[in-house]
Design a protein around this motif. Structure first.
Motif, PDB file in Angstrom:
ATOM      1  N   VAL A   1       8.735  -7.783  -0.359  1.00  0.00           N
ATOM      2  CA  VAL A   1       8.826  -6.924   0.834  1.00  0.00           C
ATOM      3  C   VAL A   1       7.854  -7.432   1.892  1.00  0.00           C
ATOM      4  N   LYS A   2       8.393  -7.750   3.064  1.00  0.00           N
ATOM      5  CA  LYS A   2       7.544  -8.133   4.203  1.00  0.00           C
ATOM      6  C   LYS A   2       7.556  -7.033   5.255  1.00  0.00           C
ATOM      7  N   SER A   3       8.645  -6.278   5.287  1.00  0.00           N
ATOM      8  CA  SER A   3       8.811  -5.258   6.325  1.00  0.00           C
ATOM      9  C   SER A   3       8.162  -3.946   5.881  1.00  0.00           C
ATOM     10  N   THR A   4       7.246  -3.435   6.721  1.00  0.00           N
ATOM     11  CA  THR A   4       6.627  -2.151   6.362  1.00  0.00           C
ATOM     12  C   THR A   4       7.655  -1.025   6.426  1.00  0.00           C
ATOM     13  N   ASP A   5       8.683  -1.205   7.242  1.00  0.00           N
ATOM     14  CA  ASP A   5       9.759  -0.204   7.302  1.00  0.00           C
ATOM     15  C   ASP A   5      10.460  -0.107   5.940  1.00  0.00           C
ATOM     16  N   LEU A   6      10.748  -1.265   5.326  1.00  0.00           N
ATOM     17  CA  LEU A   6      11.382  -1.249   3.997  1.00  0.00           C
ATOM     18  C   LEU A   6      10.417  -0.673   2.956  1.00  0.00           C
ATOM     19  N   LEU A   7       9.147  -1.079   3.052  1.00  0.00           N
ATOM     20  CA  LEU A   7       8.137  -0.542   2.121  1.00  0.00           C
ATOM     21  C   LEU A   7       8.164   0.990   2.126  1.00  0.00           C
TER      22      LEU A   7
ATOM     23  N   VAL B   1       6.459  -1.977  -5.980  1.00  0.00           N
ATOM     24  CA  VAL B   1       6.907  -2.939  -4.964  1.00  0.00           C
ATOM     25  C   VAL B   1       6.045  -4.195  -5.048  1.00  0.00           C
ATOM     26  N   MET B   2       6.623  -5.318  -4.582  1.00  0.00           N
ATOM     27  CA  MET B   2       5.816  -6.498  -4.312  1.00  0.00           C
ATOM     28  C   MET B   2       5.732  -6.618  -2.801  1.00  0.00           C
ATOM     29  N   PHE B   3       4.498  -6.576  -2.265  1.00  0.00           N
ATOM     30  CA  PHE B   3       4.299  -6.769  -0.830  1.00  0.00           C
ATOM     31  C   PHE B   3       3.908  -8.226  -0.634  1.00  0.00           C
ATOM     32  N   ASP B   4       4.670  -8.943   0.193  1.00  0.00           N
ATOM     33  CA  ASP B   4       4.509 -10.398   0.294  1.00  0.00           C
ATOM     34  C   ASP B   4       4.024 -10.809   1.680  1.00  0.00           C
ATOM     35  N   ALA B   5       2.720 -11.064   1.763  1.00  0.00           N
ATOM     36  CA  ALA B   5       2.156 -11.602   3.005  1.00  0.00           C
ATOM     37  C   ALA B   5       1.531 -12.967   2.713  1.00  0.00           C
TER      38      ALA B   5
END
Ligand code: G3H
Ligand code: ZN
Length: 278
Positions: free
Chosen positions: A86-92, A103-107
């Motif tokens: 997930v890159k989009s905070t909206d999707l998060l 979730v996996m947050f990918d930055a």
């Protein structure tokens, strides 16, 4: 009902010195096949949906998430549901209402300080909303059709001291590490830096996650688990099995024969890879 938190499956695997396989799904047939494969292997598994898969579904998270959750609920083995890359905070922010507990947050594409800042802010929100969070440090190459990273490129390998600091400062629950695998490989020819994995396993006190696992032979998968990997992400191997089965069984009109063949082939792949990890 067998839908369980994916983070719990990873934590349990870590406590037992094992790993849990996490398969990327795109269609309903993927989800059905992964559940069938896990049942054949009689082991838990994670169904994960990437941001790219959501984009493929026209940006709609709910239809495929609910289908995957329904497959999990009907399973005879524990199944987790996880939102991946997930890159989009909206999707998060859609994750909780869509039934995800992790979730996996990918930055990981950002420089260290920016990755840390973005990840810490995602973790703060996610923890406040009951989500378990995986993030990535160092970058596993081959994302979004990009070429694999040169092993000497900056970030192509995760630094153990940075990893320890990143986990402490971000508060993540699991860490994806760059140790030689690459996304979207269509041959199982990659090899891992096992010396680096051993150093990371000593430095980092949260479960380590391997991405791009389709490119690894069974021996490397087993060695990764022995070295401390606790979640193994697999996508392309399913897509190869699906595509080959459709090519072989393609019919002029009725999609059922070739989709059934694709589902059977993906289930066999999933069962074989789950077994290889164990
Ligand atoms: O997050 C997903 C995985 O890293 C899948 O990688 O398609 O190369 O197996 P793969
Ligand atoms: Zn990945």
């Amino acid at each position: 009902m067998s839908l369980v938190p994916a983070g719990k499956l990873v934590v349990e695997a870590a406590a037992g010195g094992r790993a849990v396989a996490a398969f990327n799904i795109i269609t309903l047939e993927h989800a059905e096949a992964v559940v069938a494969g896990a049942q054949q292997a009689a082991l838990p598994v994670i169904l994960q949906l990437s941001e790219n898969a959501v984009k493929f579904r026209g940006g709609q998270l709910l239809p495929i998430a609910r289908a995957a959750a329904a497959c999990a609920e009907a399973a005879t083995v524990p199944i987790g549901l996880h939102l991946d890359h997930v890159k989009s905070t909206d999707l998060l922010r859609q994750a909780v209402d869509a039934g995800f507990s992790s979730v996996m947050f990918d930055a990981a594409q950002l420089p260290y300080a920016e990755n840390l800042e973005a990840t810490r802010s995602a973790v703060d929100w996610a923890h406040a909303n009951g989500l378990w969070v995986e993030a990535e440090l160092g970058e596993v190459g081959g994302k979004d059709g990009a070429a694999p990273l040169d092993p000497h490129a900056p970030g192509a390998r995760t630094d153990p001291d940075e990893a320890r600091r990143f986990v402490a400062d971000s508060g993540v629950d699991a860490l994806a590490v760059a140790i030689g695998s690459s996304h979207a490989m269509t041959s199982r020819t990659a090899s891992l830096d096992h010396v680096l994995l051993a150093r990371l396993a000593k430095s980092v006190d949260v479960p380590l996650v391997l991405h791009g696992s389709s490119g690894l032979p069974d021996t490397e998968l087993a060695a990764a688990v022995a070295g401390g990997i606790r979640k193994v992400n697999i996508g392309t191997a399913l897509n190869l099995a699906m595509t080959e089965a459709i090519r072989t069984h393609l019919t002029p009109a009725d999609p059922r024969p070739y989709l059934a063949a694709a589902r059977t082939a993906m289930a066999a792949t999933a069962a074989a890879m789950i077994t290889a990890l164990n």
